[in-house]
Design an enzyme around this catalytic site. Structure first.
Site, PDB file in Angstrom:
ATOM      1  N   GLY A 148       0.821  -1.217   0.000  1.00  0.00           N
ATOM      2  CA  GLY A 148       0.000   0.000   0.000  1.00  0.00           C
ATOM      3  C   GLY A 148       0.848   1.258   0.000  1.00  0.00           C
ATOM      4  O   GLY A 148       0.563   2.220   0.715  1.00  0.00           O
ATOM      5  N   SER A 202       0.050   5.503  -1.528  1.00  0.00           N
ATOM      6  CA  SER A 202      -0.825   6.512  -0.928  1.00  0.00           C
ATOM      7  C   SER A 202      -0.534   6.630   0.572  1.00  0.00           C
ATOM      8  O   SER A 202      -0.002   5.702   1.183  1.00  0.00           O
ATOM      9  CB  SER A 202      -2.258   6.030  -1.172  1.00  0.00           C
ATOM     10  OG  SER A 202      -3.181   6.602  -0.319  1.00  0.00           O
ATOM     11  N   TYR A 218     -13.139  -3.555  11.810  1.00  0.00           N
ATOM     12  CA  TYR A 218     -11.865  -2.876  11.544  1.00  0.00           C
ATOM     13  C   TYR A 218     -10.961  -3.058  12.778  1.00  0.00           C
ATOM     14  O   TYR A 218      -9.794  -3.440  12.660  1.00  0.00           O
ATOM     15  CB  TYR A 218     -12.086  -1.393  11.235  1.00  0.00           C
ATOM     16  CG  TYR A 218     -10.774  -0.638  11.075  1.00  0.00           C
ATOM     17  CD1 TYR A 218      -9.907  -0.937  10.023  1.00  0.00           C
ATOM     18  CD2 TYR A 218     -10.387   0.341  11.995  1.00  0.00           C
ATOM     19  CE1 TYR A 218      -8.696  -0.261   9.885  1.00  0.00           C
ATOM     20  CE2 TYR A 218      -9.180   1.010  11.861  1.00  0.00           C
ATOM     21  CZ  TYR A 218      -8.337   0.706  10.813  1.00  0.00           C
ATOM     22  OH  TYR A 218      -7.131   1.353  10.669  1.00  0.00           O
TER      23      TYR A 218
HETATM   24  N1  NAP Z   1      -5.611   7.002   8.443  1.00  0.00           N
HETATM   25  C1  NAP Z   1      -5.653   6.764   9.747  1.00  0.00           C
HETATM   26  O1  NAP Z   1      -6.145   7.588  10.556  1.00  0.00           O
HETATM   27  C2  NAP Z   1      -5.077   5.483  10.291  1.00  0.00           C
HETATM   28  C3  NAP Z   1      -5.002   5.327  11.684  1.00  0.00           C
HETATM   29  C4  NAP Z   1      -4.475   4.131  12.188  1.00  0.00           C
HETATM   30  C5  NAP Z   1      -4.018   3.147  11.331  1.00  0.00           C
HETATM   31  N2  NAP Z   1      -4.106   3.331   9.983  1.00  0.00           N
HETATM   32  C6  NAP Z   1      -3.625   2.255   9.106  1.00  0.00           C
HETATM   33  O2  NAP Z   1      -2.608   2.764   8.279  1.00  0.00           O
HETATM   34  C7  NAP Z   1      -2.516   1.987   7.081  1.00  0.00           C
HETATM   35  C8  NAP Z   1      -2.352   2.897   5.885  1.00  0.00           C
HETATM   36  O3  NAP Z   1      -3.506   3.712   5.777  1.00  0.00           O
HETATM   37  P1  NAP Z   1      -3.484   5.211   5.245  1.00  0.00           P
HETATM   38  O4  NAP Z   1      -4.055   6.065   6.308  1.00  0.00           O
HETATM   39  O5  NAP Z   1      -2.166   5.554   4.688  1.00  0.00           O
HETATM   40  O6  NAP Z   1      -4.622   5.094   4.114  1.00  0.00           O
HETATM   41  P2  NAP Z   1      -4.555   5.137   2.511  1.00  0.00           P
HETATM   42  O7  NAP Z   1      -3.951   6.403   2.057  1.00  0.00           O
HETATM   43  O8  NAP Z   1      -5.947   4.805   2.097  1.00  0.00           O
HETATM   44  O9  NAP Z   1      -3.578   3.937   2.142  1.00  0.00           O
HETATM   45  C9  NAP Z   1      -3.997   2.596   2.169  1.00  0.00           C
HETATM   46  C10 NAP Z   1      -3.179   1.805   1.187  1.00  0.00           C
HETATM   47  O10 NAP Z   1      -3.634   0.435   1.257  1.00  0.00           O
HETATM   48  C11 NAP Z   1      -3.868  -0.013  -0.072  1.00  0.00           C
HETATM   49  N3  NAP Z   1      -4.824  -1.094  -0.188  1.00  0.00           N
HETATM   50  C12 NAP Z   1      -6.118  -1.120   0.171  1.00  0.00           C
HETATM   51  N4  NAP Z   1      -6.681  -2.289  -0.190  1.00  0.00           N
HETATM   52  C13 NAP Z   1      -5.717  -3.022  -0.809  1.00  0.00           C
HETATM   53  C14 NAP Z   1      -5.680  -4.307  -1.412  1.00  0.00           C
HETATM   54  N5  NAP Z   1      -6.771  -5.073  -1.514  1.00  0.00           N
HETATM   55  N6  NAP Z   1      -4.512  -4.739  -1.929  1.00  0.00           N
HETATM   56  C15 NAP Z   1      -3.405  -3.965  -1.879  1.00  0.00           C
HETATM   57  N7  NAP Z   1      -3.386  -2.731  -1.324  1.00  0.00           N
HETATM   58  C16 NAP Z   1      -4.527  -2.271  -0.799  1.00  0.00           C
HETATM   59  C17 NAP Z   1      -4.391   1.233  -0.792  1.00  0.00           C
HETATM   60  O11 NAP Z   1      -4.314   1.049  -2.198  1.00  0.00           O
HETATM   61  P3  NAP Z   1      -5.271   1.869  -3.201  1.00  0.00           P
HETATM   62  O12 NAP Z   1      -4.688   3.243  -3.305  1.00  0.00           O
HETATM   63  O13 NAP Z   1      -5.164   1.071  -4.454  1.00  0.00           O
HETATM   64  O14 NAP Z   1      -6.634   1.870  -2.601  1.00  0.00           O
HETATM   65  C18 NAP Z   1      -3.398   2.268  -0.267  1.00  0.00           C
HETATM   66  O15 NAP Z   1      -2.185   2.189  -0.956  1.00  0.00           O
HETATM   67  C19 NAP Z   1      -3.760   1.100   7.063  1.00  0.00           C
HETATM   68  O16 NAP Z   1      -3.401  -0.200   7.456  1.00  0.00           O
HETATM   69  C20 NAP Z   1      -4.667   1.710   8.126  1.00  0.00           C
HETATM   70  O17 NAP Z   1      -5.496   0.749   8.745  1.00  0.00           O
HETATM   71  C21 NAP Z   1      -4.612   4.480   9.437  1.00  0.00           C
END
Ligand code: NAP
Length: 330
Positions: free
Chosen positions: A22, A25, A194
């Protein structure tokens, strides 16, 4: 580098290899960009080639801008060593193809960052018949770890597996009987599921850290904070939209760069060598909830997971993961 905890710019050569899932992004983007700007080769394991190539182009432009600013510790190379590999975590077939392609390459692997994740959308089932968050956030990463762990063990004295978890694990219930949601899609408790997926990652890091203590591979989980990223894309209606707007306006949410600092630090900082099985936030060890800390539940989750994924692992990979005691015995 802005407020809050930071990370050192650790010089690395191109034969230092990272995989970040991932990475096109949000947090993954920042982790891939900064570690490659220190010199490492980073494989962006993502589901969309188009979005990933755009991200690579943008990272290279931002690298040139950092060079122009005179940022210390950047690689001398003209461009970043970034590579795309296809990985859709919603499909075990794609996970297997990804792992087999990497295994065939004969390359070493020093850092495996299981970052990709989904959350808070409506109920979905994967083509493999699993509740989507269970598969994307947890099971598929578990298989990747199982299949690439043997390579990491042979890759040198300091190899690291990092799992992007969340404080939202506290909203998850630990109940193996309902681990794979099969109820009414309209009553799907999305925050709970989640939270569960994030709880499993903390428990996996603790259990695997214990099983593999003494090996050269460490495993840790992280809460990055509340991050203003694409993660919230399903929160675009009604009250949720208002909550997201407020989060942005009040500065409660961190930028992906700020949120990624702890992750980058844990991936590169030599001071963490050998630390394993821990849950981190802002570069400090923090205490997860009681389910996450419960050794009996960690072991039960481990057994359930091994049963679920054993068809995707060879006998040797299963033995490697189980930590047959040889690591502990030294
Ligand atoms: N944002 C928050 O507040 C927060 C807080 C705590 C933990 N997290 C964790 O941090 C991590 C990264 O999230 P982020 O905030 O950076 O969000 P993000 O910008 O939405 O990034 C998520 C990444 O995961 C990829 N992804 C989703 N489904 C996938 C699949 N089936 N196969 C391969 N890749 C996939 C997305 O790809 P696409 O671009 O193709 O969709 C994207 O590259 C996640 O595990 C999330 O649970 C986030």
């Amino acid at each position: 580098m802005g407020s809050g905890p930071s990370f050192p710019m650790v010089p690395m050569t191109r034969d230092k290899l990272f995989i970040v899932t991932g990475a096109n992004s949000g947090l993954g983007y920042e982790i891939a960009k900064w570690t490659s700007m220190m010199g490492a080769t980073v494989i962006l394991a993502c589901r969309s080639e188009g979005r990933t190539q755009e991200a690579i182009e943008k990272m290279n432009k931002e690298f040139q801008a950092e060079k122009a600013k005179g940022t210390a510790g950047l690689t001398d190379s003209d461009s970043l060593a970034l590579e795309y590999m296809q990985l859709d975590l919603a499909s075990f077939a794609s996970v297997m193809e990804f792992c087999e392609n990497f295994q065939k390459s004969g390359r070493k692997l020093h850092v495996l960052f299981c970052n990709a994740g989904l959350g808070l959308g409506p109920f979905q089932k994967s083509s493999d018949g699993n509740e989507m968050l269970l598969q994307v956030n947890y099971l598929s990463h578990f298989i990747i770890i199982g299949k690439l762990f043997g390579i990491m063990k042979q890759s040198g004295p300091d190899c690291r597996i990092l799992l992007m978890s969340s404080a939202a694990h506290k909203s998850g219930t630990f109940d193996l009987k309902t681990i794979n949601y099969d109820g009414n899609p309209d009553s799907y408790p999305r925050l709970n599921y989640y939270g569960r997926s994030k709880l499993y990652q903390i428990m996996q890091a603790a259990e695997m850290g214990r099983r593999l203590a003494g090996s050269d591979v460490t495993i840790n989980s992280i809460h990055p904070g509340l991050i203003d990223s694409n993660f919230w894309r399903d929160w675009n209606t009604g009250l949720k939209k208002v909550a997201h707007g407020a989060m942005q306006a009040t500065g409660v949410a961190k930028s992906p760069f700020r949120g990624a600092k702890c992750s980058i630090d844990l991936a590169v900082n030599p001071k963490y060598v050998g630390l394993t099985g821990l849950y981190w936030c802002d570069s400090k060890v923090v205490t997860p909830n009681s389910d996450a800390r419960n050794k009996g539940k960690q072991e039960a989750l481990w057994q359930w997971t091994m049963e679920k994924v054993k068809g995707y692992l060879t006998e040797e990979e299963i033995r490697g993961l189980q930590g047959t005691g040889s690591e502990q015995a030294g």
